[in-house]
Enzyme design. Structure first.
Site, PDB file in Angstrom:
ATOM      1  N   ASP A   1       0.886  -1.171  -0.160  1.00 41.87           N
ATOM      2  CA  ASP A   1       0.087  -0.043  -0.082  1.00 41.87           C
ATOM      3  C   ASP A   1       0.915   1.172  -0.177  1.00 41.87           C
ATOM      4  O   ASP A   1       2.263   1.032   0.431  1.00 41.87           O
ATOM      5  CB  ASP A   1      -1.076  -0.059   1.243  1.00 41.87           C
ATOM      6  CG  ASP A   1      -2.340   1.096   1.050  1.00 41.87           C
ATOM      7  OD1 ASP A   1      -1.925   1.666   0.163  1.00 41.87           O
ATOM      8  OD2 ASP A   1      -3.180   0.900   1.747  1.00 41.87           O
TER       9      ASP A   1
HETATM   10  C1  BGC Z   1      -4.793   3.275  -0.022  1.00 43.17           C
HETATM   11  C2  BGC Z   1      -5.042   2.444  -1.140  1.00 43.17           C
HETATM   12  C3  BGC Z   1      -4.926   3.325  -2.236  1.00 43.17           C
HETATM   13  C4  BGC Z   1      -3.534   3.945  -2.407  1.00 43.17           C
HETATM   14  C5  BGC Z   1      -3.249   4.749  -3.790  1.00 43.17           C
HETATM   15  C6  BGC Z   1      -3.680   4.314  -0.145  1.00 43.17           C
HETATM   16  O1  BGC Z   1      -3.870   5.431   0.901  1.00 43.17           O
HETATM   17  O2  BGC Z   1      -4.920   2.565   1.415  1.00 43.17           O
HETATM   18  O3  BGC Z   1      -6.103   1.845  -0.988  1.00 43.17           O
HETATM   19  O4  BGC Z   1      -4.886   2.201  -3.476  1.00 43.17           O
HETATM   20  O5  BGC Z   1      -3.721   4.849  -1.140  1.00 43.17           O
HETATM   21  O6  BGC Z   1      -4.108   5.809  -3.644  1.00 43.17           O
END
Ligand code: BGC
Length: 754
Positions: free
Chosen positions: A224
């Site tokens: 993530d």
């Molecule tokens: C979120 C993800 C997301 C990523 C990119 C993160 O903060 O938890 O679900 O895909 O950001 O935007």
């Protein structure tokens, strides 16, 4: 081409170039690839290096959020949405999109529940698998997230999800397992949090042992955004791609570890091969320009919103509205419905139709035949990055419903929210139509549903407690660490076992027509039931199969969903439904999947209170080892919240809370927590807060999320996001730890790299 890749370049390939792209290495024939959010439509940002820019993306179809589509219980429909998003991805040059999310809705207050499907692992897993399979048939990759046990937004970057193996397997891993085995996603995203003490990015058992070796996953694992904890442990664990980019200190650590012989270069090579495979496949897929019809996708978004709406109440069959009736439209959500959630899944819709634009208005509440109140949760209350503080609707919304109902006995409520709310007003109104977060075509869907051009067929994918205090985790959610004390008793598994009355049950939903069930039978391990549309309208019905396992051995839920299907029937039409069962339908996790001996009842029907017995199956063999602690425990007869002690007895170990100590702060600690103990961190917090206020309007969901994500993320993540140099953070950390002048020296050091 064919040139041997330098170690430094290999490490660099395994980290993002910026927020959305992988790095290109033309000298080795490796192009770059674009990825973007998300689960309910594309969020392709044109700015690539700033995580505080959330909402300025290229227009794309905003489909209903998972909170809604889950209520459709329609694998085919969810698959069509996956395919449509993939077509838009191909159209916009995106090789992999970041969805779906299959985390279990453990507690209704989790701010991100709207992005997830269900409290039930089987339903969540099956819908996600179909989404993935259909999307990837278009050649575009999906990213199954957030692996694993990412069930709270509170302190999401640093929390430790602590749970027993059985709960982990039966509840939290099962949706991922189904989605991986059946959907075969090209990528999986590891979560920010720890699971039982180890950060997901470093978790070899999760990322390799379970995901690859047990489930046969052969794709790429990415972090993530900002979740990489330890790059060396990450490579060893099978965490391939560090997004959105690395920090130089991580690169240096890896180089040194390889030089010392502590990390084998082959472990990096494995990840390099996976990145190359993902990128090459994406680039290949993007070469053939597939057709993309945004108009057709808008229509699909409307159908999906119609199929996902749940009719919770319909006294006197007040709905559908009749032509010629005088209707009063009440509530600001008629003009400005809540149609999507806030955060990284936010979509800039191609068009947007609010209900008021399509409905005839003009009469007041007192002269109206029917008053329709459009209401729900405003966006600043639920969103990514923060949890709700209670399950109530805003007082002014409740007042609006009550005042309208007092003036007009024929009041209908249309509800927009991403998670269950308390509905003390439910008895005062005649009908409730729950739209969830229905996407950009939600307005047209509402009109069709209210007037009967569409017939509601959604069933709840999560229980709606009467009040928040009824949830088993209500007294200990959320804390820094996720104490999964309730074990497997999540959602209906708890309410059924503890015999707690809920407002609306999992699997419940009404229709404008009637369905009758007949001839339930069991032939070996195949169940059949005949469903007939006995009403006078065509409509779709969700047929559910539950297994009620024996209750005299190892503790088990009263019943569990094991199969479902959705079918459309014309008035008078009948269909025989067939469900094939397998060993997993009866199994518990007990050092592996085991089927305890005993009598299993197979139940089929259209909802939790209309289940018929198809038959019983007697399984021979052990009744399941009853652990010594089970007799007389909360888990045998749950009631209210389990205490920490009861949980520790089940867990078999003591829980040690994390102790934040000045003098021992590390780069894994957050400004938000350290500011309570340190003036320097307090100053940093205020600085960041001011900066965030310049990017987003204070009080909005966007502001809350950016602030939480900036100050609630560990310093190592802050550094990745900000792109600032490592000495800056090391200096601030030293100062916060009481070494002021040393910290200042680090801070002022020149030439230090990221
Ligand atoms: C979120 C993800 C997301 C990523 C990119 C993160 O903060 O938890 O679900 O895909 O950001 O935007």
């Amino acid at each position: 081409m064919g040139t041997k890749m330098e170690l430094r370049d290999k490490i660099a390939l395994c980290e993002g170039k910026n927020f959305w792209e992988t790095k290109a290495f033309p000298e080795y024939g490796i192009p770059s690839m674009f990825m973007c959010d998300g689960p309910h439509g594309l969020r392709k940002l044109e700015i690539h290096n700033d995580h505080t820019v959330v909402n300025a993306s290229r227009p794309a179809t905003c489909f209903p959020a998972a909170v809604s589509t889950a209520c459709s219980w329609d694998e085919e429909l969810v698959g069509q949405i996956g395919a449509a998003i993939a077509e838009e991805a191909a159209d916009q040059g995106v090789g992999v999109f970041l969805g779906p999310g299959v985390n279990i809705k453990r507690n209704p207050l989790c701010g991100r529940n709207f992005e997830y499907f269900s409290e039930d692992p089987y339903l969540a897993g099956k819908l996600a698998a179909s989404f993935i399979k259909n999307a990837q048939e278009k050649g575009i990759g999906t990213c199954l997230k957030h692996f694993a046990c990412n069930n709270q937004e509170y302190k999401r970057f640093s929390s430790d999800s602590i749970l027993d193996e059985r709960t982990l397997r039966e509840i939290y891993l099962t949706p991922f397992e189904i989605a991986v085995r059946e959907g075969k996603p090209k990528t999986v995203m590891c979560a920010y949090n720890k699971v039982n003490g180890t950060y997901c990015s470093d978790h070899a058992e999760l990322l390799t042992g379970i995901l690859r070796e047990e489930w046969g996953f052969d794709g790429l694992v990415m972090t993530d955004w900002g979740a990489m904890h330890d790059r060396i442990a990450g490579f060893r664990a099978g965490c391939d791609l560090n997004m959105p980019g690395g920090s130089n200190y991580m690169v240096q650590e890896v180089l040194a570890a390889v030089a010392r012989g502590e990390l084998a270069e082959e472990e990096i090579d494995r990840s390099v091969e996976r990145v190359k495979k993902m990128v090459h496949e994406a680039v290949e897929a993007l070469k053939s320009k597939a057709s993309c019809d945004y108009e057709a996708h808008h229509e699909l978004a409307r159908t999906a919103a119609e199929q996902s709406a749940v009719l919770l109440k319909n006294e006197d069959q007040i709905l559908p509205l009749k032509e010629g009736q005088k209707i009063a439209i009440v509530g600001q959500m008629a003009k400005n419905m809540r149609y999507q959630g806030a955060g990284s899944s936010h979509i800039n819709p191609t068009k947007l139709i609010h209900p008021a634009a399509l409905l005839e208005t003009g009469v007041g509440v007192e002269e109206a035949d029917v008053a329709v109140v459009f209401t729900g949760l405003p966006p600043e209350i639920e969103g990514e990055g923060f949890d709700r503080s209670n399950m109530e609707m805003p007082a002014e919304e409740v007042k609006l419903i009550e005042e309208t109902a007092a003036k007009n006995p024929n009041t209908v409520v249309v509800l927009f929210c991403g998670a269950p709310v308390e509905t003390p007003w439910a008895d005062q109104v005649k009908a409730i139509l729950y739209m969830g977060l229905p996407g950009q075509a939600g307005g047209a869907a509402v009109k069709n549903l209210l007037y009967g051009a569409a017939n509601p067929s959604g069933k709840l994918a999560e229980s709606w407690p009467v009040q928040y205090a009824d949830c088993p985790s209500a007294t200990y959610y959320p804390q820094r660490d996720g104490q999964y004390r309730e074990g497997i008793y999540v959602g209906y598994r708890y309410y059924d076992k503890a015999d707690v009355n809920v407002r609306w049950k999992f699997g419940f939903g009404l229709s404008y027509t009637e369905f009758a069930y007949s001839d339930p039978i069991l032939d070996g391990e195949t169940a059949y039931v005949t469903v007939t549309n006995t009403g006078c309208r065509g409509g779709a019905e969700v047929v559910q199969l539950y297994i009620a396992p024996p209750q005299d051995g190892i503790h088990r839920p009263v019943r569990e969903l094991k199969r479902f299907t959705k079918l459309y029937l014309q008035p008078g039409e009948s269909r025989k439904v067939r469900f094939d069962l397998d060993a997993r339908c009866f199994a518990v996790w007990d050092d592996g999947w085991q089927v305890p001996g005993g009598r299993y009842t197979v139940l089929v029907g259209g909802g939790p209170d209309q289940l018929l017995v198809a038959g019983v199956i007697d399984k021979t063999g052990e009744t399941g080892k009853i652990p010594v602690w089970q007799r007389g425990s909360w888990y045998e007869k749950p009631s209210g919240s389990p205490t920490q002690e009861q949980w520790e007895t089940m867990l078999g170990r003591k829980y040690q809370p994390y102790l934040l100590q000045k003098g021992k702060f590390t780069i894994n600690d957050t400004v938000l927590e350290m500011k309570e103990h340190s003036f320097v961190m307090k100053a940093l917090y205020w600085g960041v807060k001011r900066m965030v206020a310049r990017k987003a309007e204070p009080g909005t969901a966007e502001y809350r999320m950016i602030l939480q994500s900036s100050t609630g993320s560990p310093l190592r993540t802050m550094q990745i996001f900000s792109g600032l140099k490592a000495n800056l953070f090391q200096g601030l950390l030293a100062m916060a730890n009481g070494k002021f002048f040393y910290g200042l020296r680090l801070l002022l050091k020149k030439g230090s790299s990221r």
